[in-house]
Structures are given as structure tokens and as C-alpha cells.
Design an enzyme around this catalytic site. Structure first.
Site, PDB file in Angstrom:
ATOM      1  N   ASP A   1       7.579  10.762  -1.567  1.00  0.00           N
ATOM      2  CA  ASP A   1       6.472  11.494  -0.951  1.00  0.00           C
ATOM      3  C   ASP A   1       7.032  12.527   0.021  1.00  0.00           C
ATOM      4  OD1 ASP A   1       7.299  10.022   1.207  1.00  0.00           O
ATOM      5  OD2 ASP A   1       5.304   9.322   1.767  1.00  0.00           O
TER       6      ASP A   1
ATOM      7  N   LYS B   1       5.578   9.600  -8.806  1.00  0.00           N
ATOM      8  CA  LYS B   1       5.435   8.985  -7.485  1.00  0.00           C
ATOM      9  C   LYS B   1       4.371   7.895  -7.496  1.00  0.00           C
ATOM     10  CE  LYS B   1       2.756  10.234  -4.223  1.00  0.00           C
ATOM     11  NZ  LYS B   1       1.971  10.939  -3.180  1.00  0.00           N
TER      12      LYS B   1
END
Length: 430
Positions: free
Chosen positions: A316, A298
Site C-alpha cells: 500500500d 494488493k
């Protein structure tokens, strides 16, 4: 009457009286023979006539079943033709347009259409002709199997305005792969119009600041990170400076972000790795970024997409929640979500797709109380109705610039300010 004789008697009677007995008997015999012959000929004629009448009746009786069978066959043929025409008309009415007539997935195959049953009655000794109906197209079979695909195509035309309370979108259910791709891309296009100023909501000026801020954003808000990093970068502007920093001093600066001891260890270790392995520069490759302390996929995609312009999907908490709510995927593992969603979009759209989804999750599609009544993509959302559907009440749930409140960045992009966005206040300013 007979002519009278002058003597007062009838001539005929005299002749008969005068005729010899032999002639009289011969004459009566001839007369009887003639009568018998006439009767015989009449009987023969009547017999012939009777035979002819019986023959004609037999012929008519023989023709009657054939005529009935032919009439029944013609009637049944007409009935079959009418039913076939009715089926064609029904198929044309239910067949969707090319945009909504999606192909079935490779894993799912539609069962072939059943054959038309025979409706014609067979005549004795003959097979009844059966008319085959025209083959139903795959698009028509799909429309019959998935009627919700046609309804969905109709609702896609709704403009992005606050929907009324009567809006009701059914879950995709047996949505095909093609239909899912089209719906997902339509949602992204709609969100791009709602959030043309979408951007990473972390303040940064270079890749080093972005990667540090992203590491610090774990388990806290971007606003809190943005309020904390100005002091951090003012004191440690480069990887070399932060690598040589006193951990206790860094902990004190990072205390407002939460988990400050672990985060201090991560950013100092990250800075040392950059100095020792990459000459103090942030690498621009995924395989190099994920080797750094505290950096996962991420964080790596945030850096690649926003500092180097290389496409990446940022999975997220907001992104995970919304893509499952929209039924783009039912995966829960971030890496699997990234793969599933990435397959629905061109690679060039991945970075902005992440911004659009995250912006929408923070402003409208909240975790506990989504503002469904103020959502611009409600007609495309299978989860519509989980939140507040009343438009007036839903508007009160909007956050940040949509609700007239400050955003998360102290130094947001100019496009955000032009759209009515308000900069976030610095730390301790309210």
C-alpha cells in the site's frame, strides 16, 4: 780499549802494521762483499713484505663492496619484513567480524589487492630477494572498500529506545546484497517487538467482509471504512444479497468513503462474480482473486494472508514509502516493489512484515513529518534526520496507541487492547 804492550805501544796496532798488504786488501774486500750481500737480502725481504702488504690491501678492498652489499641486503630484508608485519597487523585491526564481513554481490567484483612493491636494494650482479606479503583476505578487502559496513555493524547493537539528537546514520551507499538482507531483517525483528499486536486494521468476520472492506479502503482511511461497513454488512450479509442490491441504496451507505459510485459498482460486480463463478465463496488462490472486479494484487494478498493464512506482501502507500525510505529498493511500481522486498525475506514472514511496516508508517514514520527522535529503528534507518530528531518534540507526533489516541478498528484484537490500544469510535460518535 786495546791492551798496551810493555814497550808502550798497542798490540792491535802492531798487528795491523805488521800484516802484509795483500791480506789487508783481501780482508776489506770480503767485508765489502758481506755488506753488499746483507743489503741485497734485506732489500729482497722488504720487497716481499711490501708485496704481501699490497696483496692484503687489495683483498680487503675487494671484500669491502661485497660486505656492503650483504649489509644493505640484510637491512632491506629486515625493512620489508617489518612492513609486511605492519600490514598484517593493520589488516587484523580493520577486518570485521563474521557477522559484518558480508560477501560482495555477484554483479560487483572487488579488484584484487595490489602486489607489495620491492623495497630491497639489489647487490651488484645479484637479484635482491623480495619477500611477499601474506595475501589479504576478502573480508579485509571488503572492509577497506566499504568502511561503513563496519560502522553499521556497531550501530546495530543499539536497543530500541528513543535515540538522542546525536544519532547519525549514514546512507548505505555501496551496501552489499548480504548487508541489505541482514539490515532489512533486523528492522523487521525490531518492529515485531515494537508492534507485537500488529494486525489488519479493517474490521471483518469472514473472507467476504474482508475483500469488500479492502476494495472500499482505496483512497480513504481504514477508520472510515470500519465506520461504514457495519451498516453495509447488516443489510447485505452475503455475496448473494449484495449482488442483488439496489445500487442507489448502496451508494448512499458508501458515500462517507469517497468515490462511492465507483466503489458501489465494484462491490456489486465483485459479489456477482463470486456468486456466478465461485458459488458465493471467496477463492483462496491469487490467480482467481485478481480476476474479480476491483481486486488487484494488493487486495488479493490482504485476503490470502489474513483470511486464508497464505503469505503475501501488501504494497500500500505506507509500505511503498517506507521501503524506499529505508533503501530496500528504489522501484516505484507496486509489483516490482513486491518482488524486490519479497526477495529479502522468507516467504513465511511476508504477511506479518506487511503489518509491521504499515503500522510503523501510520504511527511513527509519517510521510511529511516522521518522528525520527522517537523511532525505535533510527540506528538502522539511512533516512534518519528527515523528520523531527528532538525526542520530546518527536513524541508529540506519534499517532494512535503510541500517542494515546484511538486506533482505526471498532473491534480490534484483544492483544491490541492489552497493549493499551483504544477502539475507534463508531460513525458520528466524534
Amino acid at each position: 780499549m786495546g791492551e798496551q804492550d810493555p814497550a808502550g805501544g798497542r798490540k792491535t796496532a802492531k798487528r795491523q802494521q805488521s800484516a802484509p798488504p795483500e791480506e789487508a786488501s783481501r780482508t776489506s774486500a770480503e767485508t765489502s762483499a758481506e755488506r753488499t750481500s746483507a743489503e741485497t737480502s734485506t732489500g729482497a725481504t722488504s720487497a716481499k713484505s711490501s708485496k704481501a702488504s699490497k696483496a692484503s690491501k687489495a683483498t680487503a678492498a675487494a671484500k669491502t663492496p661485497a660486505r656492503k652489499a650483504a649489509a644493505e641486503e640484510a637491512t632491506s630484508a629486515r625493512t620489508a619484513a617489518k612492513r609486511t608485519a605492519a600490514k598484517k597487523a593493520a589488516a587484523k585491526r580493520t577486518a570485521p567480524t563474521k557477522a559484518a564481513a558480508e560477501k560482495t554481490s555477484r554483479a560487483t567484483k572487488t579488484a584484487p589487492a595490489a602486489k607489495t612493491p620491492r623495497t630491497a636494494k639489489a647487490a651488484p650482479g645479484k637479484a635482491a630477494p623480495v619477500k611477499k606479503s601474506a595475501p589479504v583476505k576478502k573480508s579485509a578487502r571488503k572492509a577497506a572498500a566499504h568502511p561503513e559496513a563496519v560502522t553499521k555493524k556497531t550501530t546495530l547493537a543499539v536497543e530500541h529506545v528513543a535515540p538522542a539528537e546525536t544519532v547519525a546514520v549514514k546512507p548505505p551507499g555501496n551496501e552489499t546484497r548480504t548487508a541489505l538482507v541482514r539490515r532489512a531483517r533486523r528492522i523487521n525483528r525490531e518492529l515485531a517487538e515494537v508492534y507485537p499486536y500488529a494486525h489488519p486494521e479493517l474490521d471483518f468476520e469472514n473472507p467476504f467482509q474482508l475483500i469488500v472492506a479492502t476494495v472500499l479502503s482505496a483512497q480513504t482511511t481504514d477508520l472510515r471504512v470500519n465506520q461504514t461497513t457495519p451498516a453495509l454488512f447488516a443489510r447485505y450479509p452475503t455475496p448473494e444479497d449484495l449482488a442483488a442490491a439496489n445500487p442507489e441504496e448502496v451508494e448512499e451507505i458508501l458515500r462517507p468513503t469517497g468515490f462511492f459510485r465507483a466503489k458501489t459498482k465494484s462491490v456489486i460486480g465483485l459479489s456477482k462474480a463470486l456468486v456466478e463463478e465461485f458459488g458465493g465463496e471467496v477463492p483462496g488462490r491469487l490467480e482467481d482473486l485478481v480476476k474479480l472486479p476491483g481486486v488487484g494484487r494488493k487486495t488479493a494478498f490482504v485476503v490470502l494472508g489474513n483470511a486464508f493464512g497464505r503469505p503475501g506482501i501488501t504494497v500500500d502507500t505506507h509500505f511503498q514509502r517506507l521501503v524506499r525510505r529505508w533503501q530496500w529498493t528504489d522501484e516505484t511500481d507496486p509489483d516490482k516493489i513486491e518482488a524486490a522486498v519479497g526477495s529479502l525475506f522468507p516467504k513465511s514472514e511476508w504477511t506479518m512484515l506487511s503489518h509491521h511496516v504499515i503500522f510503523h508508517g501510520r504511527r511513527i514514520c509519517h510521510a511529511r513529518k516522521p518522528a525520527c527522535g522517537a523511532c525505535p529503528i533510527a540506528p538502522l534507518c539511512p533516512a534518519y534526520g528527515e523528520g523531527e530528531t528532538d525526542p520530546e518534540k518527536a513524541r508529540k507526533l506519534l499517532k494512535y496507541e503510541k500517542g494515546g489516541f484511538p486506533g482505526q478498528r471498532l473491534k480490534p484484537p484483544q492483544a491490541y487492547l492489552d497493549a493499551g490500544g483504544i477502539p475507534a469510535p463508531p460513525l458520528g460518535a466524534g
